[in-house]
Design an enzyme around this catalytic site. Structure first.
Site, PDB file in Angstrom:
ATOM      1  N   ALA A  66      83.993 156.721 139.305  1.00  0.00           N
ATOM      2  CA  ALA A  66      85.332 156.400 138.805  1.00  0.00           C
ATOM      3  C   ALA A  66      85.365 154.887 138.598  1.00  0.00           C
ATOM      4  CB  ALA A  66      86.374 156.829 139.821  1.00  0.00           C
ATOM      5  N   GLY A 111      82.325 159.763 141.134  1.00  0.00           N
ATOM      6  CA  GLY A 111      82.911 160.665 140.134  1.00  0.00           C
ATOM      7  C   GLY A 111      81.890 161.157 139.123  1.00  0.00           C
ATOM      8  N   GLU A 114      80.154 163.914 140.767  1.00  0.00           N
ATOM      9  CA  GLU A 114      81.111 165.029 140.826  1.00  0.00           C
ATOM     10  C   GLU A 114      81.228 165.726 139.464  1.00  0.00           C
ATOM     11  OE1 GLU A 114      84.016 162.336 142.637  1.00  0.00           O
ATOM     12  OE2 GLU A 114      84.259 163.776 144.262  1.00  0.00           O
ATOM     13  N   GLU A 134      81.150 156.757 148.046  1.00  0.00           N
ATOM     14  CA  GLU A 134      82.556 156.414 148.302  1.00  0.00           C
ATOM     15  C   GLU A 134      82.806 155.797 149.670  1.00  0.00           C
ATOM     16  OE1 GLU A 134      81.560 159.048 146.634  1.00  0.00           O
ATOM     17  OE2 GLU A 134      82.958 159.582 145.044  1.00  0.00           O
TER      18      GLU A 134
HETATM   19  N1  DAK Z   1      83.524 151.100 137.922  1.00  0.00           N
HETATM   20  C1  DAK Z   1      83.733 150.030 137.124  1.00  0.00           C
HETATM   21  N2  DAK Z   1      82.733 149.275 136.639  1.00  0.00           N
HETATM   22  C2  DAK Z   1      81.478 149.610 136.966  1.00  0.00           C
HETATM   23  C3  DAK Z   1      81.203 150.723 137.804  1.00  0.00           C
HETATM   24  C4  DAK Z   1      82.298 151.492 138.292  1.00  0.00           C
HETATM   25  N3  DAK Z   1      82.142 152.575 139.037  1.00  0.00           N
HETATM   26  N4  DAK Z   1      79.862 150.791 137.960  1.00  0.00           N
HETATM   27  C5  DAK Z   1      79.341 149.778 137.253  1.00  0.00           C
HETATM   28  N5  DAK Z   1      80.298 149.063 136.658  1.00  0.00           N
HETATM   29  C6  DAK Z   1      80.168 147.893 135.811  1.00  0.00           C
HETATM   30  C7  DAK Z   1      79.787 146.677 136.641  1.00  0.00           C
HETATM   31  O1  DAK Z   1      80.945 146.102 137.201  1.00  0.00           O
HETATM   32  C8  DAK Z   1      79.150 145.789 135.592  1.00  0.00           C
HETATM   33  O2  DAK Z   1      80.158 145.215 134.803  1.00  0.00           O
HETATM   34  P1  DAK Z   1      80.173 143.620 134.506  1.00  0.00           P
HETATM   35  O3  DAK Z   1      80.156 142.965 135.827  1.00  0.00           O
HETATM   36  O4  DAK Z   1      78.915 143.399 133.713  1.00  0.00           O
HETATM   37  O5  DAK Z   1      81.434 143.405 133.723  1.00  0.00           O
HETATM   38  C9  DAK Z   1      78.424 146.785 134.693  1.00  0.00           C
HETATM   39  O6  DAK Z   1      79.042 148.064 134.945  1.00  0.00           O
HETATM   40  C10 DAK Z   1      76.949 146.896 135.014  1.00  0.00           C
HETATM   41  O7  DAK Z   1      76.830 147.179 136.406  1.00  0.00           O
HETATM   42  P2  DAK Z   1      75.883 146.344 137.369  1.00  0.00           P
HETATM   43  O8  DAK Z   1      75.703 144.959 136.883  1.00  0.00           O
HETATM   44  O9  DAK Z   1      76.381 146.525 138.745  1.00  0.00           O
HETATM   45  O10 DAK Z   1      74.495 147.108 137.173  1.00  0.00           O
HETATM   46  P3  DAK Z   1      73.317 147.220 138.219  1.00  0.00           P
HETATM   47  O11 DAK Z   1      72.159 147.790 137.481  1.00  0.00           O
HETATM   48  O12 DAK Z   1      73.098 145.938 138.942  1.00  0.00           O
HETATM   49  O13 DAK Z   1      73.805 148.286 139.290  1.00  0.00           O
HETATM   50  C11 DAK Z   1      74.863 150.368 139.973  1.00  0.00           C
HETATM   51  C12 DAK Z   1      74.029 149.616 138.890  1.00  0.00           C
HETATM   52  C13 DAK Z   1      75.222 151.726 139.416  1.00  0.00           C
HETATM   53  C14 DAK Z   1      73.997 150.532 141.229  1.00  0.00           C
HETATM   54  C15 DAK Z   1      76.097 149.514 140.307  1.00  0.00           C
HETATM   55  O14 DAK Z   1      76.763 149.203 139.068  1.00  0.00           O
HETATM   56  C16 DAK Z   1      77.065 150.203 141.218  1.00  0.00           C
HETATM   57  O15 DAK Z   1      76.821 150.273 142.429  1.00  0.00           O
HETATM   58  N6  DAK Z   1      78.148 150.704 140.631  1.00  0.00           N
HETATM   59  C17 DAK Z   1      79.222 151.281 141.382  1.00  0.00           C
HETATM   60  C18 DAK Z   1      78.861 152.619 141.913  1.00  0.00           C
HETATM   61  C19 DAK Z   1      80.024 153.185 142.649  1.00  0.00           C
HETATM   62  O16 DAK Z   1      80.273 152.796 143.798  1.00  0.00           O
HETATM   63  N7  DAK Z   1      80.792 154.012 141.938  1.00  0.00           N
HETATM   64  C20 DAK Z   1      82.084 154.440 142.392  1.00  0.00           C
HETATM   65  C21 DAK Z   1      81.935 155.511 143.397  1.00  0.00           C
HETATM   66  S1  DAK Z   1      83.512 155.932 144.011  1.00  0.00           S
HETATM   67  C22 DAK Z   1      90.291 157.723 143.766  1.00  0.00           C
HETATM   68  C23 DAK Z   1      89.807 156.557 144.357  1.00  0.00           C
HETATM   69  C24 DAK Z   1      88.473 156.363 144.390  1.00  0.00           C
HETATM   70  C25 DAK Z   1      87.608 157.283 143.840  1.00  0.00           C
HETATM   71  C26 DAK Z   1      88.123 158.401 143.252  1.00  0.00           C
HETATM   72  C27 DAK Z   1      89.450 158.644 143.209  1.00  0.00           C
HETATM   73  N8  DAK Z   1      91.683 157.896 143.724  1.00  0.00           N
HETATM   74  C28 DAK Z   1      92.515 156.877 144.211  1.00  0.00           C
HETATM   75  C29 DAK Z   1      92.250 159.068 143.075  1.00  0.00           C
HETATM   76  C30 DAK Z   1      86.217 156.969 143.852  1.00  0.00           C
HETATM   77  C31 DAK Z   1      85.454 157.502 143.030  1.00  0.00           C
HETATM   78  C32 DAK Z   1      84.116 157.013 142.864  1.00  0.00           C
HETATM   79  O17 DAK Z   1      83.491 157.399 141.930  1.00  0.00           O
END
Ligand code: DAK
Length: 259
Positions: A66, A111, A114, A134
């Site tokens: 997400a 997400g 998911e 998460e």
């Molecule tokens: N959201 C927004 N931007 C994201 C993103 C995400 N999930 N994942 C990556 N990006 C963006 C990064 O911020 C970066 O943008 P800039 O800084 O260049 O503007 C760009 O994509 C490239 O990412 P990285 O530079 O980080 O790339 P790397 O190769 O170094 O790393 C990575 C790749 C996939 C390991 C890393 O980007 C990462 O760890 N991403 C986040 C993974 C993550 O934690 N995803 C979210 C899981 S939680 C809810 C609340 C929460 C949720 C659901 C519902 N409610 C309140 C209803 C949670 C849901 C989730 O999915």
């Protein structure tokens, strides 16, 4: 509805849904959710297609979760409502009446994992990385992740991966049953299409019924065995069944009409 973050295309009669926000690694923001909801709720059920493949734009990510940057704006009951809404949208993917295959071309986190798990079948590139990170954000999976991960890999392993947030590589995902196939990077889309095409000459009513029966096994409000005999009874009266049986005896390919 005109989509901004989804690209819908077609290859060999198979619909391809590409989540397309490459700069954010295809993270699911509100608009993307709305578009997935529209596609699977309004478009897919009546679409003349052999099946659907879901993938992510670019080389790096299926969907990296997400959109974390949107979370800060949430307050009060919003989060609960958004979690429920996300679950409902992914139920539409899971309950789609035609095969939905995820071509996981990179990160499928939170997400994104998911979404992949809501698809009926998952093909992973060898570079794919699945995971529910998460807890590292101080939150829990909110779009069915805690439930579908258990369904796919069992309680013990689901506990381990959801509690540690550790990423699951493609080979491990295959070993665990999270991925159905692992292929060299770049071949996941073709493999996903190949799987859909294997279903394309089968009876469409039968395909939809199998999806419902299997899904009902995981729905505590439904009795999958009852679903099975009920749908069996319905389909046994269909023209498709007569056509399938006739084609067998006449040693020819069945020409199903979905009626
Ligand atoms: N959201 C927004 N931007 C994201 C993103 C995400 N999930 N994942 C990556 N990006 C963006 C990064 O911020 C970066 O943008 P800039 O800084 O260049 O503007 C760009 O994509 C490239 O990412 P990285 O530079 O980080 O790339 P790397 O190769 O170094 O790393 C990575 C790749 C996939 C390991 C890393 O980007 C990462 O760890 N991403 C986040 C993974 C993550 O934690 N995803 C979210 C899981 S939680 C809810 C609340 C929460 C949720 C659901 C519902 N409610 C309140 C209803 C949670 C849901 C989730 O999915």
């Amino acid at each position: 509805m005109e989509y901004q973050n989804l690209v819908i295309s077609e290859k060999q009669g198979v619909s391809i849904v590409t989540v397309s926000r490459e700069k954010a690694l295809n993270a699911l923001n509100t608009l993307t959710f709305t578009e997935i909801n529209h596609f699977f709720g309004e478009v897919a059920p009546g679409l003349k297609t052999k099946g659907i493949v879901v993938t992510g734009a670019g080389e790096k990510a299926f969907v990296a979760g997400a959109d974390i940057k949107e979370f800060f704006a949430l307050k009060g009951e919003d989060a609960k409502w958004l979690s429920k809404r996300g679950q409902d949208i992914f139920f539409k993917v899971e309950n789609c009446n035609k095969p939905v295959v995820a071509a996981v071309n990179g990160f499928a986190l939170g997400g994104g994992c998911e979404l992949a798990m809501a698809c009926h079948i998952r093909v992973a590139s060898e570079k794919a990385r699945f995971g529910l990170p998460e807890v590292g954000l101080g939150i829990i999976p909110g779009y069915g992740g805690t439930q579908r991960l258990v369904q796919l890999i069992g309680k013990g392993k689901a506990m381990e991966y959801a509690l540690t947030g550790e990423m699951i590589n493609a080979q491990t995902a295959l070993d665990l049953g999270l991925a159905n196939h692992v292929v060299p990077h770049g071949e996941e889309l073709n493999k996903a299409i190949e799987i859909v095409l294997k279903t394309a000459d089968k009876g469409p009513l039968a395909l939809a019924a199998v999806i419902r029966c299997i899904n009902d096994n995981f729905d505590e409000n439904k009795n999958g065995f009852e679903t099975e005999y009920t749908l069996f009874g319905d389909i046994a009266l269909s023209e498709d069944f007569i056509e399938g049986a006739t084609a067998f005896t006449e040693k020819r390919k069945a020409a199903f009409k979905g009626v």
